[in-house]
Design a protein around this motif. Structure first.
Motif, PDB file in Angstrom:
ATOM      1  N   ALA A 182       0.813  -1.210   0.000  1.00  0.00           N
ATOM      2  CA  ALA A 182       0.000   0.000   0.000  1.00  0.00           C
ATOM      3  C   ALA A 182       0.843   1.254   0.000  1.00  0.00           C
ATOM      4  CB  ALA A 182      -0.923  -0.003   1.212  1.00  0.00           C
ATOM      5  N   GLY A 183       1.985   1.253   0.647  1.00  0.00           N
ATOM      6  CA  GLY A 183       2.767   2.478   0.667  1.00  0.00           C
ATOM      7  C   GLY A 183       4.244   2.230   0.514  1.00  0.00           C
TER       8      GLY A 183
ATOM      9  N   GLU B   6       2.174   3.544  -4.819  1.00  0.00           N
ATOM     10  CA  GLU B   6       1.667   4.783  -4.241  1.00  0.00           C
ATOM     11  C   GLU B   6       0.401   5.282  -4.916  1.00  0.00           C
ATOM     12  OE1 GLU B   6       4.744   7.661  -4.095  1.00  0.00           O
ATOM     13  OE2 GLU B   6       5.988   6.504  -2.717  1.00  0.00           O
ATOM     14  N   ASN B   7      -0.015   4.596  -5.966  1.00  0.00           N
ATOM     15  CA  ASN B   7      -1.207   5.043  -6.668  1.00  0.00           C
ATOM     16  C   ASN B   7      -2.268   3.946  -6.729  1.00  0.00           C
ATOM     17  OD1 ASN B   7      -0.447   7.892  -7.849  1.00  0.00           O
ATOM     18  ND2 ASN B   7       1.363   6.610  -8.101  1.00  0.00           N
TER      19      ASN B   7
ATOM     20  N   THR C 269      -2.229   0.678  -5.697  1.00  0.00           N
ATOM     21  CA  THR C 269      -2.401  -0.066  -4.447  1.00  0.00           C
ATOM     22  C   THR C 269      -2.989   0.817  -3.351  1.00  0.00           C
ATOM     23  OG1 THR C 269      -0.556  -1.514  -5.015  1.00  0.00           O
ATOM     24  CG2 THR C 269      -1.238  -1.478  -2.710  1.00  0.00           C
ATOM     25  N   LYS C 270      -2.530   2.054  -3.284  1.00  0.00           N
ATOM     26  CA  LYS C 270      -3.033   2.978  -2.279  1.00  0.00           C
ATOM     27  C   LYS C 270      -4.525   3.245  -2.461  1.00  0.00           C
ATOM     28  CE  LYS C 270      -1.848   7.400  -0.117  1.00  0.00           C
ATOM     29  NZ  LYS C 270      -0.923   8.560  -0.182  1.00  0.00           N
ATOM     30  N   GLU C 271      -4.962   3.318  -3.726  1.00  0.00           N
ATOM     31  CA  GLU C 271      -6.354   3.616  -4.020  1.00  0.00           C
ATOM     32  C   GLU C 271      -7.272   2.400  -3.849  1.00  0.00           C
ATOM     33  OE1 GLU C 271      -6.333   5.130  -7.975  1.00  0.00           O
ATOM     34  OE2 GLU C 271      -5.087   6.863  -7.453  1.00  0.00           O
TER      35      GLU C 271
ATOM     36  N   LYS D 178      -2.534  -5.347  -3.817  1.00  0.00           N
ATOM     37  CA  LYS D 178      -1.085  -5.428  -4.005  1.00  0.00           C
ATOM     38  C   LYS D 178      -0.784  -6.040  -5.371  1.00  0.00           C
ATOM     39  CE  LYS D 178      -0.398  -6.054   0.970  1.00  0.00           C
ATOM     40  NZ  LYS D 178      -1.848  -6.059   1.308  1.00  0.00           N
TER      41      LYS D 178
END
Length: 452
Positions: free
Chosen positions: A16-17, A60-61, A63-65, A69
């Motif tokens: 996620a980050g 950072e885009n 997976t974060k949204e 993964k």
């Protein structure tokens, strides 16, 4: 097709980050690097520069949204084709998504290896399937009328040249050059700067390497791999003329180590000012014009050289195909949708510059003022090259199968690879063109008889 070394694969697992990268020799499975559980999607893809950019932006885009993964396995072109074929043909389900091309789609779909995407594309209105350029939509649709892949980028081929170098030598590039004009310019530009060669042409073995540009030369010089009734034509006068021309040009005025140079090496040579011209994929222009490129603004672009045909550029797309055996189809589509979206192009434009977006696939890209400002040197000619490509009729005689830089049958992967080894040996000076084609003709005859 990448600037990275071909003997190494890159395996990237992104969360996620965070993003952890390990350089591993060989081809271990994507699942080995998974940190994620059931939500992870395994992606197998080619190691070209725009795919490397995708890796960097995923965690950072996407997976974060979404919370999904992505585990990447990234390999050189020849290696990734082999691995994709093995995994998809066995329906092992190790990889959910892979980069395939318009060459693989017809046979993979026929064999039941791909998950149809029509339903996903229809429901995902934000994806805007109608915005995908028609030549690419058609090339990724199988005979059953169903869509089986979405393009990451689309390309044709054209000639790239150093405007400043030719100007300094008092040379003029025709708006629509013939191959003989290109050869004459290569001879005159050879040595224009210290260590500079006249042209870079692929010589690396591989049906997707040296065979791709060579076959476009064969087409426009009147040759073909097979007649309409599958008679092999590799020793025909036209095929011989084109191959001898190509080999002589790259041996006489091409890059050092041409027999081991493919797309990646020629891109590197052009970027580093080691060659005055380069005939290859339109996708290369984005890297040449990217921020920080030493040759940004110095390159001119003209259509693929011709002789007997009106055009000769190829049609190709690296596209996302979903394995039929995937147990994560919904999440796999979310990745495909993101990676081929307008939103992803805008992300690349903001992060790396609009000239570097994976273009050649959407009409909206070519209407985007930001893209046109950054890619003005090559945007129109790329779009025109894609639109003018004719996979059904790329030469001067009827063909038994579709394809411009390849023959659209599964057997061509093996045939093209074996023939490429013969051609590369001729480029290296280990045998004559006549010998290379005589041996290649025998291989092609076997394939032709199987098709009859």
């Amino acid at each position: 097709m990448s600037l990275q070394r071909r003997r190494r694969g890159i395996h990237l697992s992104v969360g996620a980050g965070t993003a952890a990268m390990a350089l591993l020799a060989g081809c271990s499975g994507a699942g080995a690097s998974s940190s994620g559980g059931g939500e992870a999607v395994n992606v197998l893809m080619v190691n070209n520069p725009q795919m490397v950019e995708l890796q960097k932006l995923t965690a950072e885009n996407f997976t974060k949204e979404t919370g999904i993964k992505v585990n990447f396995t990234v390999l050189p072109e020849n290696d990734v084709r082999d691995k994709i074929s093995q995994d998809f043909s066995n329906q092992a389900g190790q990889y959910d998504v892979a980069t395939i091309s318009n060459f693989e789609v017809p046979s993979y779909a026929k064999n039941g290896w791909l998950h149809g995407l029509d339903e996903y594309a229809t429901k995902d209105t934000a994806f805007d399937q109608n915005d995908i350029l028609k030549p690419l939509r058609d090339s990724l649709t199988a005979k059953d009328g169903k869509l089986y892949a979405e393009p990451f980028y689309g390309e044709s081929s054209f000639l790239m040249y150093r405007k400043d170098v030719l100007a300094k030598k008092g040379l003029t590039m025709p708006a629509k050059p013939t191959w003989q004009q290109v050869a004459d310019l290569a001879a005159k530009a050879d040595g224009a700067e210290s260590g500079m060669k006249g042209i870079c042409l692929r010589g690396l073995p591989g049906w997707g390497e040296v065979i791709a540009p060579l076959t476009t030369v064969v087409n426009t010089m009147g040759g073909t791999w097979f007649t309409q009734d599958w008679q092999a034509q590799l020793t025909s006068p036209e095929f011989k003329k084109a191959t001898q021309f190509y080999v002589d040009l790259v041996r006489g005025h091409g890059e050092a180590g041409a027999a081991q140079s493919g797309y990646a090496e020629c891109l590197n040579n052009m970027t580093q000012g080691k060659t005055a011209m380069w005939y290859d994929a339109t996708a290369g222009a984005g890297s040449l014009e990217a921020a920080g490129s030493p040759v940004k603004g110095k390159i001119g672009y003209v259509p693929a050289p011709v002789e007997k045909t009106q055009s000769s550029g190829w049609l190709y797309t690296w596209a996302w195909g979903m394995q039929k055996a995937s147990k994560k189809a919904d999440n796999a589509w979310k990745f495909i949708s993101w990676a081929s979206s307008k939103k992803y192009e805008a992300l690349v434009g903001a992060k790396s510059g609009w000239a570097n977006v994976p273009a050649g696939k959407r009409a909206s890209t070519y209407a985007n003022p930001e893209y046109r400002k950054a890619a003005g040197a090559f945007a129109d000619i790329t779009q025109q090259a894609i639109a003018s490509a004719n996979p059904q009729n790329p030469g001067v005689q009827p063909r038994p199968a579709a394809g411009i830089q390849f023959v659209g049958i599964p057997e061509f992967t093996d045939l093209g690879t074996k023939v490429s080894q013969e051609i590369s040996a001729a480029i290296a000076g280990r045998q004559s063109v006549d010998q290379a084609l005589a041996d290649s003709q025998k291989l092609a005859e076997k394939v032709g008889k199987e098709q009859q």
